[in-house]
Design a protein around this motif. Structure first.
Motif, PDB file in Angstrom:
ATOM      1  N   GLU A  57     -66.889 -31.297 -61.194  1.00 53.95           N
ATOM      2  CA  GLU A  57     -66.214 -30.204 -60.499  1.00 53.95           C
ATOM      3  C   GLU A  57     -65.071 -29.608 -61.330  1.00 53.95           C
ATOM      4  OE1 GLU A  57     -62.774 -32.356 -57.773  1.00 53.95           O
ATOM      5  OE2 GLU A  57     -64.637 -31.751 -56.827  1.00 53.95           O
ATOM      6  N   LEU A  58     -64.713 -30.253 -62.445  1.00 57.47           N
ATOM      7  CA  LEU A  58     -63.647 -29.757 -63.316  1.00 57.47           C
ATOM      8  C   LEU A  58     -64.106 -28.613 -64.224  1.00 57.47           C
ATOM      9  CD1 LEU A  58     -62.130 -33.188 -64.354  1.00 57.47           C
ATOM     10  CD2 LEU A  58     -61.245 -31.593 -62.642  1.00 57.47           C
ATOM     11  N   LEU A  59     -65.392 -28.389 -64.312  1.00 56.47           N
ATOM     12  CA  LEU A  59     -65.939 -27.339 -65.166  1.00 56.47           C
ATOM     13  C   LEU A  59     -65.305 -25.986 -64.831  1.00 56.47           C
ATOM     14  CD1 LEU A  59     -68.072 -27.040 -67.394  1.00 56.47           C
ATOM     15  CD2 LEU A  59     -69.703 -26.437 -65.613  1.00 56.47           C
ATOM     16  N   GLY A  60     -64.785 -25.302 -65.856  1.00 60.75           N
ATOM     17  CA  GLY A  60     -64.158 -24.000 -65.679  1.00 60.75           C
ATOM     18  C   GLY A  60     -62.674 -24.054 -65.381  1.00 60.75           C
ATOM     19  N   LYS A  61     -62.142 -25.242 -65.118  1.00 61.82           N
ATOM     20  CA  LYS A  61     -60.706 -25.365 -64.853  1.00 61.82           C
ATOM     21  C   LYS A  61     -59.943 -25.485 -66.163  1.00 61.82           C
ATOM     22  CE  LYS A  61     -61.280 -27.229 -60.323  1.00 61.82           C
ATOM     23  NZ  LYS A  61     -60.548 -27.641 -59.208  1.00 61.82           N
ATOM     24  N   GLN A  62     -58.645 -25.275 -66.100  1.00 61.09           N
ATOM     25  CA  GLN A  62     -57.804 -25.406 -67.278  1.00 61.09           C
ATOM     26  C   GLN A  62     -57.195 -26.801 -67.337  1.00 61.09           C
ATOM     27  OE1 GLN A  62     -55.210 -21.861 -66.930  1.00 61.09           O
ATOM     28  NE2 GLN A  62     -56.318 -21.132 -68.738  1.00 61.09           N
ATOM     29  N   ALA A  63     -56.894 -27.244 -68.557  1.00 61.93           N
ATOM     30  CA  ALA A  63     -56.270 -28.547 -68.780  1.00 61.93           C
ATOM     31  C   ALA A  63     -55.301 -28.406 -69.947  1.00 61.93           C
ATOM     32  CB  ALA A  63     -57.322 -29.601 -69.083  1.00 61.93           C
ATOM     33  N   ILE A  64     -54.387 -29.356 -70.054  1.00 62.56           N
ATOM     34  CA  ILE A  64     -53.401 -29.357 -71.132  1.00 62.56           C
ATOM     35  C   ILE A  64     -53.747 -30.488 -72.089  1.00 62.56           C
ATOM     36  CG2 ILE A  64     -50.958 -29.629 -71.692  1.00 62.56           C
ATOM     37  CD1 ILE A  64     -50.352 -28.395 -68.932  1.00 62.56           C
TER      38      ILE A  64
END
Length: 107
Positions: A57-64
């Motif tokens: 479900e993290l696909l397409g989200k931003q991360a640092i």
């Protein structure tokens, strides 16, 4: 608590925001994230598979991520910032409050 580091050491870290382009299951309960930054991509391994069943479900989200430190594997450089894994909680990513341009630097 860990020791305080100098501002020069902190400023030397290349910390940026990227967008998760793909998520691949690897061996040994790990996953590999591909993040898009401004004009380039990087791969990052995480030992999450058994701790976080909804990882896709993290696909397409931003991360640092910190780009200029050793990675978890020899083939990688850098690490995605995460919370909870060392405490055996369900791990979560450190993310910006609102969507921002890929490659934005954390200062």
């Amino acid at each position: 608590m860990k020791p305080i580091v100098s501002l020069e050491l902190f400023d030397a870290l290349d910390i940026r925001v990227g967008t998760i382009l793909s998520i691949s299951d690897q061996s040994n309960d790990s996953i590999q994230l591909e993040l898009q930054f401004d004009g380039f991509t990087r791969l990052f391994s995480l030992d999450w598979e058994s701790l976080r069943p909804d990882v896709h479900e993290l696909l397409g989200k931003q991360a640092i991520a910190v780009l200029n430190i050793p990675g978890r594997t020899r083939e990688e450089s850098g690490r995605v910032l995460e919370i909870g894994r060392s405490e055996q909680w369900m791990p979560i990513l450190v993310v910006p409050e609102y969507p921002i341009p890929e490659g934005a630097r954390v200062e």
